[in-house]
Design an enzyme around this catalytic site. Structure first.
Site, PDB file in Angstrom:
ATOM      1  N   ARG A 255       0.515  -1.234  -0.430  1.00 57.06           N
ATOM      2  CA  ARG A 255       0.121  -0.402  -0.184  1.00 57.06           C
ATOM      3  C   ARG A 255       0.341   1.319   0.081  1.00 57.06           C
ATOM      4  NH1 ARG A 255      -3.326  -1.776   4.658  1.00 57.06           N
ATOM      5  NH2 ARG A 255      -1.245  -1.688   5.458  1.00 57.06           N
TER       6      ARG A 255
ATOM      7  N   ARG B 143      -5.806  -1.148  -6.656  1.00 55.50           N
ATOM      8  CA  ARG B 143      -6.498  -2.088  -5.638  1.00 55.50           C
ATOM      9  C   ARG B 143      -8.208  -1.204  -5.575  1.00 55.50           C
ATOM     10  NH1 ARG B 143      -6.282   0.364   0.321  1.00 55.50           N
ATOM     11  NH2 ARG B 143      -6.749  -1.439   2.039  1.00 55.50           N
TER      12      ARG B 143
ATOM     13  N   ASP C 231      -0.969 -13.853   0.249  1.00 57.31           N
ATOM     14  CA  ASP C 231      -0.646 -13.274   1.606  1.00 57.31           C
ATOM     15  C   ASP C 231      -0.521 -14.662   2.901  1.00 57.31           C
ATOM     16  OD1 ASP C 231      -0.984 -11.190   3.791  1.00 57.31           O
ATOM     17  OD2 ASP C 231      -2.385 -12.437   4.851  1.00 57.31           O
TER      18      ASP C 231
HETATM   19  C1  LIG Z   1       0.636 -10.919   9.423  1.00 55.77           C
HETATM   20  C2  LIG Z   1       0.587 -11.380   8.367  1.00 55.77           C
HETATM   21  C3  LIG Z   1      -0.403 -11.382   7.350  1.00 55.77           C
HETATM   22  N1  LIG Z   1      -0.318 -11.505   5.911  1.00 55.77           N
HETATM   23  C4  LIG Z   1       2.011 -11.562   5.800  1.00 55.77           C
HETATM   24  C5  LIG Z   1       1.662 -11.071   7.372  1.00 55.77           C
HETATM   25  C6  LIG Z   1       3.422 -11.525   8.419  1.00 55.77           C
HETATM   26  C7  LIG Z   1       4.251 -10.540   8.181  1.00 55.77           C
HETATM   27  C8  LIG Z   1       3.897  -9.045   9.263  1.00 55.77           C
HETATM   28  O1  LIG Z   1       3.492  -9.531  10.148  1.00 55.77           O
HETATM   29  O2  LIG Z   1       3.244  -8.192   8.504  1.00 55.77           O
HETATM   30  C9  LIG Z   1       2.745 -11.380   5.152  1.00 55.77           C
HETATM   31  C10 LIG Z   1       2.109 -10.963   4.074  1.00 55.77           C
HETATM   32  N2  LIG Z   1       1.564  -9.992   3.153  1.00 55.77           N
HETATM   33  C11 LIG Z   1       1.069  -9.191   2.313  1.00 55.77           C
HETATM   34  C12 LIG Z   1       2.454  -9.701   1.771  1.00 55.77           C
HETATM   35  C13 LIG Z   1       3.183  -9.826   0.469  1.00 55.77           C
HETATM   36  C14 LIG Z   1       4.014  -9.549  -0.141  1.00 55.77           C
HETATM   37  C15 LIG Z   1       5.732  -8.515   0.669  1.00 55.77           C
HETATM   38  O3  LIG Z   1       5.395  -8.680   1.751  1.00 55.77           O
HETATM   39  O4  LIG Z   1       4.905  -7.490   0.079  1.00 55.77           O
HETATM   40  C16 LIG Z   1       3.059 -10.802   2.766  1.00 55.77           C
HETATM   41  C17 LIG Z   1       4.259 -11.551   2.919  1.00 55.77           C
HETATM   42  C18 LIG Z   1       0.702  -8.459   1.031  1.00 55.77           C
HETATM   43  C19 LIG Z   1      -0.418  -8.363   2.411  1.00 55.77           C
HETATM   44  N3  LIG Z   1      -1.470  -8.630   3.354  1.00 55.77           N
HETATM   45  C20 LIG Z   1      -2.446  -7.431   3.250  1.00 55.77           C
HETATM   46  C21 LIG Z   1      -2.213  -6.558   2.860  1.00 55.77           C
HETATM   47  C22 LIG Z   1      -2.940  -5.217   2.857  1.00 55.77           C
HETATM   48  C23 LIG Z   1      -4.103  -5.622   2.208  1.00 55.77           C
HETATM   49  C24 LIG Z   1      -5.201  -4.280   1.392  1.00 55.77           C
HETATM   50  O5  LIG Z   1      -5.896  -3.725   2.301  1.00 55.77           O
HETATM   51  O6  LIG Z   1      -5.135  -3.874   0.168  1.00 55.77           O
HETATM   52  C25 LIG Z   1      -1.434  -6.629   1.892  1.00 55.77           C
HETATM   53  C26 LIG Z   1      -0.385  -6.354   0.713  1.00 55.77           C
HETATM   54  C27 LIG Z   1      -3.771  -7.623   4.161  1.00 55.77           C
HETATM   55  C28 LIG Z   1      -3.233  -8.544   6.151  1.00 55.77           C
HETATM   56  N4  LIG Z   1      -2.453 -10.122   5.786  1.00 55.77           N
HETATM   57  C29 LIG Z   1      -2.136 -10.051   7.197  1.00 55.77           C
HETATM   58  C30 LIG Z   1      -2.988  -8.709   7.647  1.00 55.77           C
HETATM   59  C31 LIG Z   1      -3.177  -8.872   9.943  1.00 55.77           C
HETATM   60  C32 LIG Z   1      -3.400  -7.954   6.481  1.00 55.77           C
HETATM   61  C33 LIG Z   1      -4.577  -6.485   7.485  1.00 55.77           C
HETATM   62  C34 LIG Z   1      -3.617  -5.452   8.044  1.00 55.77           C
HETATM   63  C35 LIG Z   1      -2.892  -5.495   7.250  1.00 55.77           C
HETATM   64  O7  LIG Z   1      -2.649  -4.516   6.018  1.00 55.77           O
HETATM   65  O8  LIG Z   1      -1.148  -4.879   7.202  1.00 55.77           O
HETATM   66  C36 LIG Z   1      -1.739 -11.593   7.935  1.00 55.77           C
END
Ligand SMILES: Cc1c2[nH]c(c1CCC(=O)O)Cc1[nH]c(c(CCC(=O)O)c1C)Cc1[nH]c(c(CCC(=O)O)c1C)Cc1[nH]c(c(C)c1CCC(=O)O)C2
Length: 362
Positions: free
Chosen positions: A40, A49, A85
């Site tokens: 983001r 998005r 994710d």
């Molecule tokens: C715990 C966890 C998640 N996802 C992930 C973790 C472990 C790393 C960390 O501790 O941050 C890992 C993750 N999530 C995403 C990636 C893609 C590659 C990258 O690192 O850029 C990776 C490697 C995309 C994403 N995953 C998510 C988004 C945002 C989605 C959006 O609103 O478009 C992205 C780009 C959504 C997501 N996914 C998750 C949550 C809690 C959320 C919502 C809150 C947030 O946005 O941080 C679970």
């Protein structure tokens, strides 16, 4: 490197500084990529998005490929992390999952034997096939120059959540500060929790192996909530499953490095490094790379760990902290990264400045 004949056993891996570092070579300056770089903080991501919800973006190879490449195009990152994710795995097993704006992921919680039995790990391979297609396309795309990145210089990183962290979201039914329901289940009904961990361990190992078959050149295991566990629970639910996954991967893909990220593990980090078999360990912002370096084997690769808030701040404080981290690891295999994901409000110029700072030696 088009037009070059490279005659090493790893083909053209010569030019991939991240992959070489993860295999234990000391490179200077260190390779750099950022957790959550595909996301983001980039305006070109926010534009996409608006077009589709999060799971659609993950499961549409055209979109996931494009989003993965966006930070590479702009900053010539040394690593391209797959856009996906950690919650794709429970989704693929049939647990309902929705991403709600400003709230994050929402899942139907797993609280009983019956809830667990409803999951179907047999479906994972088929339901994650679009992710594998994305990886195949990415490997192909990275054979050519991608914006600022030269051909064959970028390492493609596949990933999964580690079983404990994925289990946290599955049991809780979403995000939480404490994940108390999850930790309660581990104490009150260890047989049920162990069954969940075992299911996740097996499926995660198989899914990561499939990612390597599809083109991932390194693997990262995110254990974002490992630091919530006391030492004995940490051994049982973090170290043991991670070791099983690493063993499974090493048997099949001995040359593919595995990066473990036991976030907030604190004093347990050296034991994690020693017992799991990971090639590299990523450290969170609160850890000291220099102190951990003295507590682990000399060939363990360390990754991290700039404070994401300093990148939001930018300028001299960011550069000073970044260079202190880089220079403290000189002479050791180190991958420059943040201590947690890049924050959504971070100005793109700060990230550009950070990458240039790391790459400027003199
Ligand atoms: C715990 C966890 C998640 N996802 C992930 C973790 C472990 C790393 C960390 O501790 O941050 C890992 C993750 N999530 C995403 C990636 C893609 C590659 C990258 O690192 O850029 C990776 C490697 C995309 C994403 N995953 C998510 C988004 C945002 C989605 C959006 O609103 O478009 C992205 C780009 C959504 C997501 N996914 C998750 C949550 C809690 C959320 C919502 C809150 C947030 O946005 O941080 C679970």
């Amino acid at each position: 490197m088009a037009g070059h004949t490279v005659t090493t056993t790893h083909g053209t891996d010569e030019c991939r500084r991240l992959l070489r570092t993860l295999r234990g070579e000391t490179t200077w300056p260190p390779p750099v990529w950022l957790m959550r770089q595909a996301g983001r903080f980039l305006p070109e991501f926010r534009a996409l998005r608006a077009k589709a919800d999060f799971m659609t973006r993950c499961m549409t190879p055209d979109m996931a490929t494009e989003i993965t490449l966006q930070p590479v195009r702009r900053f010539a990152m040394d690593g391209a992390i797959l856009f996906s994710d950690i919650l794709v795995l429970p989704w693929a097993m049939g647990q309902s999952l929705e991403f709600i704006e400003k709230r994050g992921p929402v899942l139907t919680p797993i609280r009983s034997e019956a809830d667990l039995t409803r999951l179907d790990p047999q479906r994972v391979a088929e339901r994650t096939e679009p992710v594998m297609e994305t990886l195949r396309r990415l490997r192909k795309a990275l054979k050519e120059p991608v914006g600022a990145a030269a051909a064959e210089t970028v390492t493609l990183i596949g990933f999964a959540g580690a079983p404990f962290t994925v289990g946290c979201y599955m049991v809780e039914g979403g995000g939480s500060k404490e994940f108390a329901q999850t930790r309660l289940m581990a104490y009150r009904d260890p047989a049920l929790f162990d069954r969940l961990m075992a299911t996740l361990t097996e499926s995660t190992a198989q899914m990561l192996s499939a990612q390597v078959d599809a083109g991932a050149q390194a693997i990262m295991l995110f254990d974002s909530w490992s630091g919530l566990l006391p030492p004995n629970e940490f051994r049982r639910h973090v170290i043991a499953p991670t070791r099983q996954i690493v063993t499974y991967l090493k048997n099949r893909h001995p040359n593919v490095p595995v990066i473990g990220f036991p976030r907030l593990a604190g004093v347990m980090a050296p034991e994690y490094a020693r017992e799991t078999g990971v090639d590299a360990m990523a450290l969170d912002t609160g850890s000291s790379l220099a102190i951990v370096a003295e507590q682990v084997r000399p060939d363990l690769v360390l990754q991290g760990n700039l404070d994401p808030i300093s990148v939001l701040a930018g300028g001299e404080p960011m550069r000073r902290e970044a260079l202190a981290i880089r220079d403290s690891m000189r002479g050791r295999a180190h991958v420059f990264n943040l201590g947690h994901g890049v924050l959504p409000e971070t100005p793109t110029e700060h990230v550009g400045d950070l990458v240039n700072t790391i790459r400027t030696i003199g």
